[in-house]
Design a protein around this motif. Structure first.
Motif, PDB file in Angstrom:
ATOM      1  N   LEU A   3      10.022  25.098   6.127  1.00 21.27           N
ATOM      2  CA  LEU A   3       9.796  26.166   5.151  1.00 21.27           C
ATOM      3  C   LEU A   3      11.066  26.521   4.391  1.00 21.27           C
ATOM      4  N   GLY A   4      12.203  26.556   5.085  1.00 21.18           N
ATOM      5  CA  GLY A   4      13.443  26.916   4.429  1.00 21.18           C
ATOM      6  C   GLY A   4      13.793  25.986   3.289  1.00 21.18           C
ATOM      7  N   THR A   5      13.555  24.696   3.465  1.00 25.23           N
ATOM      8  CA  THR A   5      13.834  23.724   2.414  1.00 25.23           C
ATOM      9  C   THR A   5      12.920  23.945   1.220  1.00 25.23           C
ATOM     10  N   VAL A   6      11.646  24.181   1.473  1.00 20.62           N
ATOM     11  CA  VAL A   6      10.696  24.378   0.383  1.00 20.62           C
ATOM     12  C   VAL A   6      11.007  25.644  -0.405  1.00 20.62           C
ATOM     13  N   LEU A   7      11.464  26.694   0.286  1.00 20.78           N
ATOM     14  CA  LEU A   7      11.711  27.968  -0.375  1.00 20.78           C
ATOM     15  C   LEU A   7      12.994  27.986  -1.206  1.00 20.78           C
TER      16      LEU A   7
END
Length: 423
Positions: A386-390
């Motif tokens: 999720l951190g990468t996508v955000l």
């Protein structure tokens, strides 16, 4: 037995030297019930475990706020705490016991003793978005008698024929489930239901050879065998269909709340989530007929009246808002990107992007202020954490933080133009 919240409140008042006689008796009764309670309360007053509590406090408040508070409270505790023990009878603590230390001790004691109690004061846990992993192959298969099977995460889909197998031919039903195996092979049609949770995706090959891919938080109901007149399935959520062509005498129909899509042989996507105000049918190839309530509808591109049954051409999308239908031309890849493992952000409203991501990473969204009006271009991979996508939020000065909502779900807090602050 005293309620956990009542005891927690009494402990806090004890540490602040605010007990009434009745509360003192309540606390004494609670301590006498288990020697471990006296031992633990003694250890926290002596200072054991307080640093762990401070680290928890630091985590809950975040680095910037937590660092300063941690130093100040650490100094106050070591300046103020004395070596006192909990005797067999309750005595009031020293009045100079620091307030912040008392709160931390109460939290620690409450968590220690009440893990198995029915009511627990849940602490907010801030989560690193980098630690939230993407979804995967997860689904359940439910039979007409209500029995449910958790399907293998190592497999990508199932095939329904004389029986039910995985795509590689492996049997789903073992010998202990022989009754259901015989029922499926008996020639009698039974209703089956394939459901994916948030963070799940799965494929099914239906009895006629049609392939269906279910997106997250979706359910497909279908018979174990189709009859000769028509092939009917029911969808809640989102799915991509590759329908096997058959004679026109046996049409394929997808029923969703508010509409029916009739297919003769085609590739298309339907998004019909209960929490979305619109049902979107996107045609990739072939031909579908969308049947909606109402006798006549108006086209989005002009003022001409359309019949309630409208035949879509490839590249068109029917948007059903209940009482009205809108026909628009679209880039189909934007609405089928999930099938190839991507999020497509192109031109979508911010809240729609968050909904799509939330179904995959199992989070809900809370906005501090207005929903950001920003529109984004580009894609992101659903295989990333999720951190990468955000990271795309950084381009628009949109801040966020993630909190643990339950054992396997999260709360994403969005703040437009400022740091997402603690509630």
């Amino acid at each position: 037995m005293q309620a956990p919240r009542q005891i927690a409140a009494v402990i806090r008042k004890y540490l602040r030297n605010e007990l009434t006689e009745a509360e003192e008796a309540t606390l004494q009764q609670w301590l006498d019930a288990d020697p471990a309670r006296k031992s633990y309360l003694n250890s926290v007053i002596e200072g054991d475990g307080l640093l762990d509590d401070l680290r928890l406090y630091h985590t809950l408040w975040g680095k910037d706020h937590g660092d300063a508070r941690m130093v100040r409270i650490h100094q106050r505790i070591h300046q103020g705490l004395s070596q006192q023990s909990v005797p067999s009878k309750i005595y009031r603590p020293l009045k100079w016991l620091p307030y912040a230390a008392a709160v931390l001790i109460a939290v620690s004691a409450t968590a220690y003793f009440f893990l198995d109690d029915p009511v627990v004061e849940q602490q907010i846990a801030v989560v690193n978005a980098e630690a939230i992993v993407p979804g995967g192959n997860r689904a359940t298969l439910t039979f007409a008698n209500g029995q449910t099977i958790d399907l293998s995460a190592e497999q990508g889909g199932i095939v329904v024929g004389d029986g039910v197998t995985y795509l590689d031919g492996t049997e789903i039903l073992d010998d202990k489930q022989a009754v259901r195996k015989e029922s499926l092979a008996s020639g009698v049609s039974y209703l089956l239901s394939l459901a994916t949770p948030k963070g799940g995706i799965y494929q099914v090959t239906l009895p006629d050879g049609t392939n269906v891919w279910l997106n997250a938080a979706s359910t497909l109901k279908y018979p174990s065998q189709f009859d000769d007149k028509e092939r009917v399935v029911e969808l809640a959520g989102e799915a991509y269909f590759e329908v096997k062509p058959t004679p026109m005498s046996q049409p394929f129909k997808v029923v969703t709340p508010g509409q029916t899509v009739q297919v003769l042989g085609t590739h298309f996507n339907i998004s019909a989530y209960p929490d979305d105000p619109e049902t979107k049918t996107t045609l990739v190839a072939g031909k579908v007929k969308v049947s909606l309530a109402g006798s006549r509808q108006k086209s989005a591109s002009d003022s001409r009246l359309r019949p309630a049954d409208y035949v879509l051409r490839p590249g068109e999308q029917a948007i059903n808002r209940g009482a009205q239908i809108q026909i628009v031309d679209v880039n189909t890849d934007q609405y089928t990107a999930w099938r190839s493992g991507r999020f497509s952000f192109n031109g979508k409203p911010f809240d729609q992007i968050m909904k799509e991501m939330g179904r995959w990473y199992n989070f809900t969204v809370r906005y501090e202020g207005d929903i950001p009006p920003d529109r984004f271009l580009g894609d992101a991979y659903r295989t990333d954490n999720l951190g990468t996508v955000l990271q795309f939020l950084e381009t628009s000065n949109i801040r966020y933080r993630v909190e643990q909502a339950s054992a396997d779900s999260y709360l994403l807090i969005i703040s437009n133009g400022k740091e997402a602050t603690k509630p």
